[in-house]
Design a protein around this motif. Structure first.
Motif, PDB file in Angstrom:
ATOM      1  N   GLY A 129       0.819  -1.231   0.000  1.00 36.76           N
ATOM      2  CA  GLY A 129       0.000   0.000   0.000  1.00 36.76           C
ATOM      3  C   GLY A 129       0.838   1.260   0.000  1.00 36.76           C
ATOM      4  N   GLY A 131       3.175   2.261   1.874  1.00 42.99           N
ATOM      5  CA  GLY A 131       4.233   2.005   2.856  1.00 42.99           C
ATOM      6  C   GLY A 131       3.687   1.298   4.077  1.00 42.99           C
ATOM      7  N   ASN A 163       9.580  -2.996  -3.478  1.00 40.84           N
ATOM      8  CA  ASN A 163       9.689  -2.819  -4.917  1.00 40.84           C
ATOM      9  C   ASN A 163       9.966  -1.336  -5.159  1.00 40.84           C
ATOM     10  OD1 ASN A 163       8.843  -2.221  -7.629  1.00 40.84           O
ATOM     11  ND2 ASN A 163       7.918  -4.259  -7.689  1.00 40.84           N
ATOM     12  N   TYR A 166       7.615   1.602  -6.165  1.00 36.18           N
ATOM     13  CA  TYR A 166       6.648   2.217  -5.241  1.00 36.18           C
ATOM     14  C   TYR A 166       7.305   3.387  -4.515  1.00 36.18           C
ATOM     15  CZ  TYR A 166       3.458  -1.686  -5.924  1.00 36.18           C
ATOM     16  OH  TYR A 166       2.597  -2.599  -6.471  1.00 36.18           O
ATOM     17  N   ASP A 196      11.892  -6.221  -5.460  1.00 37.78           N
ATOM     18  CA  ASP A 196      11.139  -7.149  -6.289  1.00 37.78           C
ATOM     19  C   ASP A 196      11.110  -6.728  -7.762  1.00 37.78           C
ATOM     20  OD1 ASP A 196       9.579  -9.337  -6.599  1.00 37.78           O
ATOM     21  OD2 ASP A 196       7.709  -8.345  -6.075  1.00 37.78           O
TER      22      ASP A 196
HETATM   23  C1  LIG Z   1      -0.375  -4.169  -4.278  1.00 40.29           C
HETATM   24  C2  LIG Z   1       1.077  -4.085  -3.931  1.00 40.29           C
HETATM   25  C3  LIG Z   1       1.544  -2.999  -3.225  1.00 40.29           C
HETATM   26  C4  LIG Z   1       2.890  -2.879  -2.912  1.00 40.29           C
HETATM   27  N1  LIG Z   1       3.344  -1.763  -2.265  1.00 40.29           N
HETATM   28  C5  LIG Z   1       4.653  -1.614  -2.018  1.00 40.29           C
HETATM   29  C6  LIG Z   1       5.143  -0.437  -1.390  1.00 40.29           C
HETATM   30  O1  LIG Z   1       4.441   0.498  -1.047  1.00 40.29           O
HETATM   31  N2  LIG Z   1       6.490  -0.341  -1.183  1.00 40.29           N
HETATM   32  C7  LIG Z   1       7.356  -1.334  -1.543  1.00 40.29           C
HETATM   33  O2  LIG Z   1       8.550  -1.179  -1.343  1.00 40.29           O
HETATM   34  N3  LIG Z   1       6.905  -2.480  -2.128  1.00 40.29           N
HETATM   35  C8  LIG Z   1       5.591  -2.646  -2.377  1.00 40.29           C
HETATM   36  N4  LIG Z   1       5.133  -3.799  -2.968  1.00 40.29           N
HETATM   37  C9  LIG Z   1       6.076  -4.889  -3.304  1.00 40.29           C
HETATM   38  C10 LIG Z   1       6.030  -6.053  -2.276  1.00 40.29           C
HETATM   39  O3  LIG Z   1       6.440  -5.640  -1.017  1.00 40.29           O
HETATM   40  C11 LIG Z   1       6.984  -7.150  -2.752  1.00 40.29           C
HETATM   41  O4  LIG Z   1       6.438  -7.700  -3.938  1.00 40.29           O
HETATM   42  C12 LIG Z   1       7.247  -8.245  -1.763  1.00 40.29           C
HETATM   43  O5  LIG Z   1       8.199  -9.129  -2.274  1.00 40.29           O
HETATM   44  C13 LIG Z   1       5.991  -9.044  -1.401  1.00 40.29           C
HETATM   45  O6  LIG Z   1       6.323  -9.952  -0.386  1.00 40.29           O
HETATM   46  P1  LIG Z   1       5.329 -11.118   0.106  1.00 40.29           P
HETATM   47  O7  LIG Z   1       5.240 -12.107  -1.039  1.00 40.29           O
HETATM   48  O8  LIG Z   1       5.981 -11.734   1.291  1.00 40.29           O
HETATM   49  O9  LIG Z   1       4.016 -10.515   0.427  1.00 40.29           O
HETATM   50  C14 LIG Z   1       3.792  -3.901  -3.286  1.00 40.29           C
HETATM   51  C15 LIG Z   1       3.297  -5.023  -3.980  1.00 40.29           C
HETATM   52  C16 LIG Z   1       1.975  -5.120  -4.285  1.00 40.29           C
HETATM   53  C17 LIG Z   1       1.483  -6.331  -5.038  1.00 40.29           C
END
Ligand SMILES: Cc1cc2nc3c(=O)[nH]c(=O)nc-3n(C[C@H](O)[C@H](O)[C@H](O)COP(=O)(O)O)c2cc1C
Length: 261
Positions: A129, A131, A163, A166, A196
């Protein structure tokens, strides 16, 4: 009545009599069973004093002689997988880590980690979202945000998953890293940031390679002989394989689907 008796022969009467007898038997049997059931006194289980804390992860760690707690903040499983891999790495040093979903940790109990001897906390946490933490890390995130817990004596390390595309890149990992230090915990190794968008796996591997020796140095751990390094397989040279050979990383989630070419 005579008409009825005339239309039944003896066999019919015997059958009717048997059915009647069986019916009467079951009628009385079930009635007496249900009477017995109603005689049970249902006494609600009394919660013993202290039972909540008995179930705490702290007691589990103490009882199982675990010094390391690994929590994962994960929505789609990546952070959870990395947490599991770190736990396996620690086996090399003869250390058993407790890997937990932070949702399972009562926030009030979180601070009690300092009751463990030489405690180490490793966090693998993703950001979502604006952060925000993952759903399962929400309550522990808020607890640390709103309470001035005392974590002196705790050592910790954080690997954040995010990622770069973001705006709030890895905000949650950075939050935990900074907040734990503010609350008196000692950072054993600098935060790892997994991107990511580029290659999160590579980021993790690079961080982990430097992290493990630093950790071992901080705690004075040595590679353990009985720490899971013994072979659990045997080498067999196969000249002409008849079946497909597995080329993924052993023991890794999803490795079967993502084998090397
Ligand atoms: C809908 C969505 C929102 C995300 N928002 C952020 C963010 O605000 N900041 C960030 O650094 N990464 C963000 N990410 C990347 C995720 O943190 C990253 O893909 C992470 O590897 C997911 O880990 P998990 O599989 O353990 O949930 C977002 C990913 C998605 C799908």
């Amino acid at each position: 009545m005579d008409f009825l008796l005339d239309s039944f022969d003896t066999v019919d009467l015997i059958v009717v009599a048997i059915i009647g007898a069986v019916g009467i038997y079951f009628f009385f049997k079930y009635r007496s069973d249900s009477t017995v059931q109603t005689q049970h006194n249902i006494v609600p289980l009394q919660k013993e004093a202290g039972s909540k804390s008995d179930k705490s992860y702290v007691n589990r760690m103490k009882n199982e002689d675990r010094q390391v707690l690994i929590l994962f903040g994960s929505q789609t499983g990546t952070a959870e997988e990395l947490a599991g891999r770190l736990a396996k790495d620690l086996v090399r040093y003869g250390k058993k880590a407790l890997v937990m979903d932070p949702e399972e940790v009562d926030p009030e109990d979180f601070e009690r980690i300092i009751e463990i001897k030489n405690p180490l906390l490793i966090l693998c946490v993703a950001t979502y979202g604006e952060g925000d933490p993952t759903d399962n890390a929400q309550q522990i995130y808020e607890h640390l945000q709103n309470n001035d817990c005392d974590f002196s004596g705790l050592r910790f390390a954080v690997f954040g998953l995010g990622n770069k595309t973001y705006e709030h890149y890895n905000a949650v990992g950075k939050f935990f890293d900074q907040r734990l230090e503010e609350l008196g915990a000692e950072r054993v190794f600098e935060i790892g940031l997994g991107d990511d968008d580029a290659n999160l796996e590579e980021d993790f591997m690079r961080w982990r390679e430097a992290f493990l020796p630093a950790l071992a140095q901080s705690f004075g751990w040595e590679i353990s002989n009985d720490g899971g390094l013994e072979r659990q397989y045997r080498l067999e040279i196969i000249e002409e394989p008849t079946a497909n050979i597995f080329t993924g990383e052993y023991g890794r989630i999803g490795a079967y689907e993502r084998q090397r070419p």
